[in-house]
Every structure is written in structure tokens, then in C-alpha cells.
Design an enzyme around this catalytic site. Structure first.
Site, PDB file in Angstrom:
ATOM      1  N   GLU A   1      -0.012  -7.236   2.322  1.00  0.00           N
ATOM      2  CA  GLU A   1      -0.399  -5.879   1.939  1.00  0.00           C
ATOM      3  C   GLU A   1      -1.688  -5.892   1.114  1.00  0.00           C
ATOM      4  OE1 GLU A   1      -0.285  -2.974   2.499  1.00  0.00           O
ATOM      5  OE2 GLU A   1       1.670  -2.032   2.588  1.00  0.00           O
ATOM      6  N   ASP A   2      -2.395  -4.776   1.133  1.00  0.00           N
ATOM      7  CA  ASP A   2      -3.549  -4.622   0.257  1.00  0.00           C
ATOM      8  C   ASP A   2      -3.121  -4.194  -1.134  1.00  0.00           C
ATOM      9  OD1 ASP A   2      -2.671  -2.245   1.396  1.00  0.00           O
ATOM     10  OD2 ASP A   2      -4.645  -1.323   1.458  1.00  0.00           O
TER      11      ASP A   2
ATOM     12  N   ASP B   1       1.863   0.332  -4.765  1.00  0.00           N
ATOM     13  CA  ASP B   1       1.706   1.359  -5.792  1.00  0.00           C
ATOM     14  C   ASP B   1       3.088   1.860  -6.202  1.00  0.00           C
ATOM     15  OD1 ASP B   1       1.040   3.490  -7.379  1.00  0.00           O
ATOM     16  OD2 ASP B   1      -0.351   4.413  -5.984  1.00  0.00           O
TER      17      ASP B   1
ATOM     18  N   PHE C   1      -6.914   5.203  -8.970  1.00  0.00           N
ATOM     19  CA  PHE C   1      -7.058   5.178  -7.517  1.00  0.00           C
ATOM     20  C   PHE C   1      -8.244   4.295  -7.147  1.00  0.00           C
ATOM     21  CE2 PHE C   1      -7.904   6.644  -3.216  1.00  0.00           C
ATOM     22  CZ  PHE C   1      -6.611   6.663  -2.714  1.00  0.00           C
TER      23      PHE C   1
ATOM     24  N   ARG D   1     -13.407   1.821   3.311  1.00  0.00           N
ATOM     25  CA  ARG D   1     -12.634   0.616   3.655  1.00  0.00           C
ATOM     26  C   ARG D   1     -13.534  -0.609   3.798  1.00  0.00           C
ATOM     27  NH1 ARG D   1      -7.254   2.092   5.096  1.00  0.00           N
ATOM     28  NH2 ARG D   1      -7.045   4.057   6.210  1.00  0.00           N
TER      29      ARG D   1
END
Ligand SMILES: O=P(O)(O)OC[C@H]1O[C@H](OP(=O)(O)OP(=O)(O)O)[C@H](O)[C@@H]1O
Ligand SMILES: Nc1nc2[nH]cnc2c(=O)[nH]1
Ligand SMILES: [Mg+2]
Length: 184
Positions: A103-104, A107, A156, A169
Site C-alpha cells: 500500500e501507499d 489512514d 493530506f 500522482r
């Protein structure tokens, strides 16, 4: 793009390209050690994990096969919708395989806890998680994440696979957005 091209949309660089690469080398060494002599299937969670998958896979010495899953838990903005659905399932059967979810970011942990239970029910030989980034909220959810690159503050972030409304991205670094971009 690199950090010379930050423009006015980004507030700051949180993690540089060099820091990302050094961390991926570290993670890859630990993963190589864990899976020595085993066949490893790495599963990237589209689209955010594309960059981590590509760079982590190349940092590994362990031979891997790769598959992808696309799930959706977020709207176009910065808030979780609370709903996870499969947009693209795996192409392969993972029964009896050693599986690593890549995963990046984690959260709320919603995406990952859903993925762990979904993929876990397919009877892999083992199931672990590697994420580049983790936010503080994730600590409140009981999910076992074996490899974490960076614990980051509750802001964020975009870049290195992470988007805001599908943009940013392709940044080589992870940065925070200027408030004017999201109407703050
Ligand atoms: O821990 P959570 O609160 O569930 O958030 C983490 C997930 O949200 C992002 O993906 P997103 O669903 O935005 O799609 P994307 O990967 O295509 O950008 C990110 O890539 C994780 O998969
Ligand atoms: N782009 C992006 N996606 C997220 N999904 C959950 N948290 C984040 C974040 O900080 N940035
Ligand atoms: Mg994602």
C-alpha cells in the site's frame, strides 16, 4: 516532476525522493529476509500503490509475481466515504501462496482491514502488509502491519502515487497540499 516543479499547489515537501528510495531499500532487505527461499506474490492496491510496487519490487532480491486489486473507499475529495467495494479483483488464485499486500498509505485503516479479511478468507499460506506511509488514525484500528516506511502527521499528502482529484500522482516526492487547492 521533481521538487523544483512544486509550483504553487504544494505547501511543502514531506518526504524527498532520496528518503523514499533509502526507505524502500531498507524495507526490501527486511522483506528479502522474511521470504528467503519462498515464492512471494506481491499485491498492489491500485492506483496509489503503483509507484511503491514498481520501486519496491525492483529493490527486492526475492523473485516475485505481481497482481493488482482495485478497491474504492474514497470520494474525489479528502474524506472517506466509509464504503469499500472491489473495482478490479485479482487475476490469480492466492490459495496456498505467500502474499504481501503493498500500500501507499494507511489512514483510517478501512481499506486495509477490509482487504485483510477479504484476502485472508481465500486461504493464502501467509498474508502480510507493507505500506510506505501510515497516518495516526491507523493506530486506532486493530490491524497488523508488518512493514511501515514512515509514520506521518495527520495531513493530506500527495505525490509518489498519492492523488488529490487524480492529480499529483507522478510527483517523485511526497508533499502536502496548499490550502487554496482544496478550498481551505
Ligand atoms: O486507510 P484508508 O482511510 O482506507 O485510506 C487508504 C487508502 O486510500 C487511498 O486509496 P484511494 O481509495 O483513495 O484510491 P487510489 O489508490 O486509487 O488513490 C490509499 O491509496 C489507500 O488505498
Ligand atoms: N492522496 C491521499 N490519499 C489518502 N487516502 C487516505 N489518506 C490520504 C492522503 O493523505 N492523501
Ligand atoms: Mg489506494
Amino acid at each position: 516532476m521533481d521538487d523544483k516543479d512544486m509550483g504553487t499547489d504544494l505547501k511543502s515537501v514531506l518526504i524527498t525522493e532520496e528518503e523514499i528510495n533509502a526507505k524502500l531499500a531498507e524495507l526490501a532487505a527486511a522483506i528479502d529476509e522474511e521470504y528467503a527461499g519462498k515464492d512471494l506474490l506481491i499485491i498492489g492496491v491500485l492506483k496509489g500503490a503503483v509507484m511503491v510496487m514498481a520501486d519496491l519490487a525492483r529493490a527486492l532480491s526475492t523473485p516475485v509475481t505481481m497482481d493488482w486489486m482495485a478497491v474504492s473507499s474514497y470520494g474525489a475529495g479528502t474524506q472517506s466515504s466509509g464504503v469499500v467495494r472491489i473495482l478490479k479483483d485479482l487475476d490469480t488464485d492466492i490459495k496456498g501462496k505467500h502474499v504481501l499486500i503493498v500500500e501507499d498509505i494507511i489512514d483510517s485503516g478501512l481499506t486495509l482491514s477490509w482487504l485483510l479479511s477479504n484476502l485472508g478468507s481465500r486461504e493464502p499460506a501467509s498474508l502480510n502488509v507493507c505500506t510506505l506511509l501510515r497516518k495516526p488514525e491507523a493506530a486506532k484500528v486493530a490491524i497488523d502491519v508488518k512493514w511501515v516506511g514512515f509514520d506521518i502527521p495527520n495531513e493530506f499528502v500527495v505525490g509518489y502515487g498519492l492523488d488529490y482529484a487524480e492529480r499529483y500522482r507522478n510527483l517523485r516526492f511526497v508533499g502536502t497540499l496548499a490550502p487554496h487547492v482544496y478550498g481551505g
